[in-house]
Design a protein around this motif. Structure first.
Motif, PDB file in Angstrom:
ATOM      1  N   ARG A 177       9.100   7.297   0.849  1.00 22.57           N
ATOM      2  CA  ARG A 177       7.684   6.423   0.923  1.00 22.57           C
ATOM      3  C   ARG A 177       7.816   5.369   0.192  1.00 22.57           C
ATOM      4  O   ARG A 177       7.306   4.147   0.774  1.00 22.57           O
ATOM      5  N   LEU A 178       8.602   5.195  -0.763  1.00 19.41           N
ATOM      6  CA  LEU A 178       8.837   3.820  -1.483  1.00 19.41           C
ATOM      7  C   LEU A 178       9.784   3.136  -0.787  1.00 19.41           C
ATOM      8  O   LEU A 178       9.573   1.802  -0.585  1.00 19.41           O
ATOM      9  N   LEU A 179      10.746   3.629  -0.094  1.00 17.83           N
ATOM     10  CA  LEU A 179      11.584   2.917   0.571  1.00 17.83           C
ATOM     11  C   LEU A 179      10.989   2.274   1.998  1.00 17.83           C
ATOM     12  O   LEU A 179      11.267   1.132   2.266  1.00 17.83           O
ATOM     13  N   ILE A 180      10.228   3.311   2.508  1.00 17.59           N
ATOM     14  CA  ILE A 180       9.427   2.689   3.668  1.00 17.59           C
ATOM     15  C   ILE A 180       8.449   1.465   3.308  1.00 17.59           C
ATOM     16  O   ILE A 180       8.578   0.451   3.810  1.00 17.59           O
ATOM     17  N   GLY A 181       7.818   1.473   2.196  1.00 15.28           N
ATOM     18  CA  GLY A 181       7.076   0.601   1.663  1.00 15.28           C
ATOM     19  C   GLY A 181       7.865  -0.695   1.317  1.00 15.28           C
ATOM     20  O   GLY A 181       7.151  -1.918   1.678  1.00 15.28           O
ATOM     21  N   LEU A 182       8.814  -0.452   0.746  1.00 18.91           N
ATOM     22  CA  LEU A 182       9.774  -1.689   0.512  1.00 18.91           C
ATOM     23  C   LEU A 182      10.416  -2.458   1.521  1.00 18.91           C
ATOM     24  O   LEU A 182      10.235  -3.761   1.782  1.00 18.91           O
ATOM     25  N   LEU A 183      10.536  -1.550   2.705  1.00 22.06           N
ATOM     26  CA  LEU A 183      11.061  -2.291   3.777  1.00 22.06           C
ATOM     27  C   LEU A 183      10.208  -3.028   4.679  1.00 22.06           C
ATOM     28  O   LEU A 183      10.351  -4.090   5.245  1.00 22.06           O
ATOM     29  N   TYR A 184       8.835  -2.169   4.777  1.00 22.13           N
ATOM     30  CA  TYR A 184       7.821  -3.132   5.185  1.00 22.13           C
ATOM     31  C   TYR A 184       7.438  -4.460   4.524  1.00 22.13           C
ATOM     32  O   TYR A 184       7.379  -5.436   5.235  1.00 22.13           O
ATOM     33  N   ALA A 185       7.355  -4.310   3.184  1.00 21.53           N
ATOM     34  CA  ALA A 185       6.999  -5.628   2.360  1.00 21.53           C
ATOM     35  C   ALA A 185       8.214  -6.762   2.596  1.00 21.53           C
ATOM     36  O   ALA A 185       7.927  -7.834   2.641  1.00 21.53           O
ATOM     37  N   VAL A 186       9.544  -6.186   2.770  1.00 17.92           N
ATOM     38  CA  VAL A 186      10.590  -7.239   2.815  1.00 17.92           C
ATOM     39  C   VAL A 186      10.395  -7.779   4.184  1.00 17.92           C
ATOM     40  O   VAL A 186      10.728  -9.025   4.497  1.00 17.92           O
ATOM     41  N   ALA A 187      10.101  -7.123   5.252  1.00 18.36           N
ATOM     42  CA  ALA A 187      10.239  -7.591   6.558  1.00 18.36           C
ATOM     43  C   ALA A 187       8.841  -8.678   6.715  1.00 18.36           C
ATOM     44  O   ALA A 187       9.005  -9.525   7.414  1.00 18.36           O
ATOM     45  N   GLY A 188       7.708  -8.162   6.135  1.00 17.90           N
ATOM     46  CA  GLY A 188       6.777  -9.136   6.076  1.00 17.90           C
ATOM     47  C   GLY A 188       7.074 -10.253   5.299  1.00 17.90           C
ATOM     48  O   GLY A 188       6.567 -11.357   5.836  1.00 17.90           O
ATOM     49  N   LEU A 189       7.666 -10.428   4.348  1.00 13.96           N
ATOM     50  CA  LEU A 189       8.278 -11.508   3.655  1.00 13.96           C
ATOM     51  C   LEU A 189       9.153 -12.372   4.601  1.00 13.96           C
ATOM     52  O   LEU A 189       8.909 -13.603   4.557  1.00 13.96           O
ATOM     53  N   SER A 212       0.895  -1.199   0.277  1.00 20.32           N
ATOM     54  CA  SER A 212       0.075   0.021  -0.046  1.00 20.32           C
ATOM     55  C   SER A 212       0.638   1.240  -0.089  1.00 20.32           C
ATOM     56  O   SER A 212       0.582   2.277  -0.630  1.00 20.32           O
ATOM     57  N   GLU A 213       1.948   1.275   0.639  1.00 25.26           N
ATOM     58  CA  GLU A 213       2.926   2.485   0.955  1.00 25.26           C
ATOM     59  C   GLU A 213       3.619   2.695  -0.430  1.00 25.26           C
ATOM     60  O   GLU A 213       3.679   3.838  -1.071  1.00 25.26           O
ATOM     61  N   VAL A 214       3.895   1.461  -1.125  1.00 27.67           N
ATOM     62  CA  VAL A 214       4.616   1.665  -2.444  1.00 27.67           C
ATOM     63  C   VAL A 214       3.645   2.223  -3.422  1.00 27.67           C
ATOM     64  O   VAL A 214       4.214   3.146  -4.232  1.00 27.67           O
ATOM     65  N   PHE A 215       2.330   1.643  -3.427  1.00 31.26           N
ATOM     66  CA  PHE A 215       1.513   2.210  -4.497  1.00 31.26           C
ATOM     67  C   PHE A 215       1.391   3.673  -4.141  1.00 31.26           C
ATOM     68  O   PHE A 215       1.114   4.749  -4.983  1.00 31.26           O
ATOM     69  N   GLN A 216       1.102   4.095  -2.799  1.00 33.06           N
ATOM     70  CA  GLN A 216       0.661   5.332  -2.342  1.00 33.06           C
ATOM     71  C   GLN A 216       2.046   6.313  -2.742  1.00 33.06           C
ATOM     72  O   GLN A 216       1.649   7.579  -2.677  1.00 33.06           O
ATOM     73  N   SER A 217       3.381   5.948  -2.574  1.00 26.13           N
ATOM     74  CA  SER A 217       4.172   6.607  -2.751  1.00 26.13           C
ATOM     75  C   SER A 217       4.261   7.518  -4.283  1.00 26.13           C
ATOM     76  O   SER A 217       4.790   8.447  -4.479  1.00 26.13           O
ATOM     77  N   PHE A 218       3.770   6.914  -5.232  1.00 26.50           N
ATOM     78  CA  PHE A 218       3.503   7.483  -6.677  1.00 26.50           C
ATOM     79  C   PHE A 218       2.826   8.643  -6.604  1.00 26.50           C
ATOM     80  O   PHE A 218       2.819   9.244  -7.650  1.00 26.50           O
ATOM     81  N   SER A 219       1.987   8.905  -5.409  1.00 31.52           N
ATOM     82  CA  SER A 219       1.017   9.987  -5.563  1.00 31.52           C
ATOM     83  C   SER A 219       1.967  11.386  -4.721  1.00 31.52           C
ATOM     84  O   SER A 219       1.199  12.388  -4.608  1.00 31.52           O
ATOM     85  N   ALA A 220       3.167  10.842  -4.308  1.00 29.46           N
ATOM     86  CA  ALA A 220       3.872  12.091  -3.807  1.00 29.46           C
ATOM     87  C   ALA A 220       4.032  13.139  -4.619  1.00 29.46           C
ATOM     88  O   ALA A 220       4.736  13.126  -5.886  1.00 29.46           O
ATOM     89  N   PRO A 221       4.006  14.457  -4.193  1.00 28.80           N
ATOM     90  CA  PRO A 221       4.216  15.551  -4.806  1.00 28.80           C
ATOM     91  C   PRO A 221       5.592  15.742  -5.196  1.00 28.80           C
ATOM     92  O   PRO A 221       6.029  16.631  -6.098  1.00 28.80           O
ATOM     93  N   HIS A 222       6.534  15.502  -4.432  1.00 25.08           N
ATOM     94  CA  HIS A 222       7.929  15.880  -4.504  1.00 25.08           C
ATOM     95  C   HIS A 222       8.738  14.480  -4.747  1.00 25.08           C
ATOM     96  O   HIS A 222       8.336  13.556  -4.136  1.00 25.08           O
ATOM     97  N   TRP A 223      10.064  14.573  -5.272  1.00 29.57           N
ATOM     98  CA  TRP A 223      10.695  13.450  -5.648  1.00 29.57           C
ATOM     99  C   TRP A 223      11.308  12.745  -4.192  1.00 29.57           C
ATOM    100  O   TRP A 223      11.537  11.618  -3.950  1.00 29.57           O
ATOM    101  N   ARG A 224      11.608  13.724  -3.360  1.00 30.24           N
ATOM    102  CA  ARG A 224      12.136  13.440  -2.020  1.00 30.24           C
ATOM    103  C   ARG A 224      10.968  12.687  -1.303  1.00 30.24           C
ATOM    104  O   ARG A 224      11.386  11.483  -0.688  1.00 30.24           O
ATOM    105  N   SER A 225       9.767  13.074  -1.266  1.00 29.13           N
ATOM    106  CA  SER A 225       8.592  12.128  -0.552  1.00 29.13           C
ATOM    107  C   SER A 225       8.358  10.580  -1.276  1.00 29.13           C
ATOM    108  O   SER A 225       8.383   9.980  -0.465  1.00 29.13           O
ATOM    109  N   PHE A 226       8.602  10.879  -2.604  1.00 27.22           N
ATOM    110  CA  PHE A 226       8.471   9.631  -3.452  1.00 27.22           C
ATOM    111  C   PHE A 226       9.561   8.574  -2.863  1.00 27.22           C
ATOM    112  O   PHE A 226       9.147   7.546  -2.636  1.00 27.22           O
ATOM    113  N   PHE A 227      10.702   9.076  -2.690  1.00 23.15           N
ATOM    114  CA  PHE A 227      11.956   8.147  -2.749  1.00 23.15           C
ATOM    115  C   PHE A 227      11.671   7.432  -1.139  1.00 23.15           C
ATOM    116  O   PHE A 227      11.877   6.091  -0.903  1.00 23.15           O
TER     117      PHE A 227
END
Length: 188
Positions: A76-88, A59-74
């Motif tokens: 949020r994408l990183l946090i989403g990936l870390l959550y997903a990896v920890a979950g896996l 959900s966080e990875v998908f939501q990161s694509f709606s970030a208005p700035h590249w910094r926020s995108f990066f």
């Protein structure tokens, strides 16, 4: 002029007391089931936490694509990936991951115990002694878990969940009995 008889009005008995008792019984039964096999409960808990982390990460990875700035995108994408990896990690090896979770849990108990002891001095006039006792118990529990680690990682989470369910169940039953007693006192 007709005289109407005064109807006696009594408050109706509140039926929520038995619902609270029933919910408490469900919690207690669930707690006893969990305590019946704390290792299985630990593994199942780690697995379920993993599923939740995967969903949150995606959900966080998908939501990161709606970030208005590249910094926020990066970030949020990183946090989403870390959550997903920890979950896996939790889903693919729940027993091993529960050992790591138990280490983090023990360290968190010790850290929160220290904070509660410091706060006890600041809030002494508001039952600070109880906060002090809570801090000491937290530190002691963390040290006991650490002293048995990594073996404790196979049973601690299940034990904590089981005890939590039992205590919460007893609270619901106590609340239900209190509601029943109070509603009868009002109705009488």
């Amino acid at each position: 002029m007709t005289v109407r008889p005064i109807m006696e009005t009594r408050p109706q008995e509140d039926p929520s007391w038995w619902g609270a008792i029933l919910l408490g019984a469900v919690f207690i039964i669930a707690g006893l089931i969990v305590l019946g096999d704390v290792v299985a409960a630990t593994v199942i808990s780690a697995f379920l936490i993993g599923i939740v982390l995967i969903i949150a990460g995606i959900s966080e990875v998908f939501q990161s694509f709606s970030a208005p700035h590249w910094r926020s995108f990066f970030w949020r994408l990183l946090i989403g990936l870390l959550y997903a990896v920890a979950g896996l990690m939790l889903v693919t090896n729940p027993a091993g991951a529960s050992i790591a979770l138990t280490l983090v849990f023990a360290l968190a108990l010790i850290a929160s115990g220290i904070v509660r002891i410091v706060q006890a001095m600041e809030y002494w006039q508001w039952f600070g002694w109880l906060l002090l006792a809570s801090g000491i118990v937290g530190i002691a529990a963390g040290l006991v878990i650490l002293s048995k680690w990594p073996i404790s990682g196979l049973w601690v989470l299940g034990l904590v969940v089981g005890i939590d369910l039992l205590v919460h169940g007893f609270w619901w039953i106590t609340l239900g009995l209190g509601l029943r007693r109070d509603s009868r006192a009002i109705a009488a």
